[in-house]
Each structure stands twice: as C-alpha cells, then as structure tokens.
Scaffold this active site. Structure first.
Site, PDB file in Angstrom:
ATOM      1  N   CYS A   1     -86.923  15.879  -0.776  1.00  0.00           N
ATOM      2  CA  CYS A   1     -87.074  17.347  -0.841  1.00  0.00           C
ATOM      3  C   CYS A   1     -86.911  17.911  -2.233  1.00  0.00           C
ATOM      4  CB  CYS A   1     -86.014  18.038   0.013  1.00  0.00           C
ATOM      5  SG  CYS A   1     -85.485  17.175   1.454  1.00  0.00           S
TER       6      CYS A   1
ATOM      7  N   HIS B   1     -87.272  18.347   9.624  1.00  0.00           N
ATOM      8  CA  HIS B   1     -88.641  17.993   9.242  1.00  0.00           C
ATOM      9  C   HIS B   1     -88.969  16.568   9.683  1.00  0.00           C
ATOM     10  CE1 HIS B   1     -87.962  20.908   5.677  1.00  0.00           C
ATOM     11  NE2 HIS B   1     -88.849  21.473   6.455  1.00  0.00           N
TER      12      HIS B   1
HETATM   13  C1  CIR Z   1     -84.040  24.564   4.561  1.00  0.00           C
HETATM   14  O1  CIR Z   1     -83.477  24.717   5.671  1.00  0.00           O
HETATM   15  O2  CIR Z   1     -85.197  24.938   4.376  1.00  0.00           O
HETATM   16  C2  CIR Z   1     -83.260  23.938   3.456  1.00  0.00           C
HETATM   17  N1  CIR Z   1     -81.879  24.273   3.572  1.00  0.00           N
HETATM   18  C3  CIR Z   1     -83.429  22.444   3.465  1.00  0.00           C
HETATM   19  C4  CIR Z   1     -84.822  21.992   3.171  1.00  0.00           C
HETATM   20  C5  CIR Z   1     -84.913  20.522   3.033  1.00  0.00           C
HETATM   21  N2  CIR Z   1     -86.212  20.130   2.680  1.00  0.00           N
HETATM   22  C6  CIR Z   1     -86.790  19.026   3.082  1.00  0.00           C
HETATM   23  O3  CIR Z   1     -86.239  18.300   3.888  1.00  0.00           O
HETATM   24  N3  CIR Z   1     -88.007  18.778   2.652  1.00  0.00           N
END
Ligand code: CIR
Length: 257
Positions: free
Chosen positions: A248, A160
């Site tokens: 997150c 992201h």
């Molecule tokens: C994903 O791949 O969607 C999750 N394992 C990690 C999401 C992390 N979220 C973020 O950086 N906002």
C-alpha cells in the site's frame, strides 16, 4: 531499465487514519515515520529510484498511495477510492505519475482502491470489496489493454484483495485462507500464510529476488523460505494498525533510464 517508486510521507494526522474497530490503539505517526524510512531504504537498496511526496495533513491516509492510482496497460488510472475521506488524496500523486504516463480517471458511481488490484503474470485480479465496485472494475478493464481482468469477491473483514492475497512470482500467490475463493487462481501455485498471522499475505517482491514481509509475520516468512523464496522482514506495525501493509505504501513501475 530503471525501477521507480512513488511514496508519500506520514502526516501528524495519521493517528486519525481509517482503521478497524478492533479496540487496538491508534497508529503513532512518529513510529510510522521510522517504519516509512525503513521502507524507503529497502526500496532504494533494491534499486528503486524513490520519489517522496510531502504529507497531506488534511488526508490522514495519504501514505497509502497504492489506493489512489493504478498503473494498468500503458496508463496511470487515478481511482475514485471507496472511502469518501480519501477522494481528495490523488492530486499530487497524479501529477507525479503524469511525468511517465498518460493519466486517466474514473467517475461516480465507480469506486476502486488500488489495494484491490493484483497483477500476477498475465492476469489482473481485482477484488470486489467494501471499497471496489463493479463499475470500478469495468473502468479498469477498459484500460487494461487486452490483459485478462478477473474479478474476485473479497469477504470481510479484510479490507482489500491484497490484504489477503499477493503475488510472489509470475506463477505463485500467497493467500491468507478464508477470504477469497482460491479456485480463481487456477494454474498458479498457492502458498498459505502461517496461522494467526493476519495481514501476512501483504508482501512485496523486490527486483533481485528478495520479498519484503512484515516483521510481525515471522512464521509466514518461514513459509516463504521453505518454498525457496528469499524473505526479508521489515517493521510495519504502525501501518498495520491503520489496516495497511507493505504494497500500500508505494506505486512502483519500470522505465527506460
Ligand atoms: C484505509 O482504510 O483506506 C487505510 N487506513 C488503509 C489502506 C491500506 N491500503 C491498502 O491496503 N492498499
């Protein structure tokens, strides 16, 4: 004004969360729960009233609540996450936010992960990434209430925009070099993460001035201290294994008491 935060507990299925194909071990749900408790304690110590939603075993990535709803303008926008396995996560998050915000949504083909939405000062930078597309950015812009929305191309392998860039203050961003064209941050002061500290840019400024930094990025914390900020290290290794960071794990906002 009171500070509110929404988090979601770690399911046993967290070991099956989406993660980079880098050969590293799967995250450990027990260790992640310890880190999560430390995270909630840090938010509470900074003055947040934290609401914890129950874990959802059917959705291994559910602790990463930031991705499924974004507070923008005067509304909460329930996103359509870029990863199909995450599209069933939003229900309880939306219900919790509905107490404080009108709730909006987005429809296919739009996709957007909250991890791509970075508000700094009067601008909202939005990553055009593997998870967020132009239709998702347009939907966000519709609701932004006149705030300038700036799309930013995000080069892999970071997941992201906020994996590589985060706000430290209204006039300062912290960037892990190599993933975005830094000229989009014109007018802002730019600090760089320490070499070799992947994910170090994903820091979380708290009310009162401290800035949470993942404790596997100690040299980046030193960069912040040298620049006059007040870093505070917090364990987040299990979440990093699942490609997640400190922002997150919560959705944060302010409300009249
Ligand atoms: C994903 O791949 O969607 C999750 N394992 C990690 C999401 C992390 N979220 C973020 O950086 N906002």
């Amino acid at each position: 004004m009171s500070y509110r935060a929404l988090v979601r507990r770690v399911p046993d299925s967290f070991a099956r969360s989406l993660r980079p194909d880098d050969g590293a071990p799967a995250p450990d749900p027990g260790g992640a729960r310890v880190e999560h408790a430390g995270y909630v304690a840090a938010l509470e110590a900074a003055g947040y009233r934290v609401r914890s939603l129950p874990a959802d075993e059917a959705h291994p990535d559910c602790p990463f609540v930031e991705d499924v709803a974004v507070i923008i303008g005067d509304v909460a926008l329930v996103t359509r996450p870029g990863a199909p396995s995450r599209r069933g996560e939003a229900g309880p998050v939306a219900a919790a936010l509905a107490a404080d915000f009108p709730v909006e949504s987005m429809a296919a083909p739009a996709t957007l992960d909250g991890g791509d939405v970075l508000q700094v000062g009067a601008r909202v930078f939005v990553g055009r990434s593997a998870r967020t597309n132009d239709a998702g950015i347009s939907r966000l812009a519709e609701l932004a209430g006149g705030v300038e929305v700036v799309p930013v191309d995000v080069a892999g392998p970071v997941l992201h925009l906020k994996s590589a860039v985060d706000g430290l203050a209204a006039d300062t961003v912290l960037v892990q070099p190599g993933f975005v064209d830094e000229s989009v941050f014109g007018g802002l002061r730019i600090l760089h993460t320490a070499p070799g500290e992947a994910g170090g840019a994903n820091v979380l400024p708290l009310p009162g001035g401290r800035i949470l930094v993942a404790d596997h990025c100690p040299e980046t914390a030193r960069v912040l201290a040298t620049a006059g900020f007040e870093p505070a290290l917090l364990a987040a290794r299990e979440f990093a294994r699942a490609d997640g960071g400190l922002t997150c794990l919560s959705i944060r906002w302010q409300r009249e008491p």
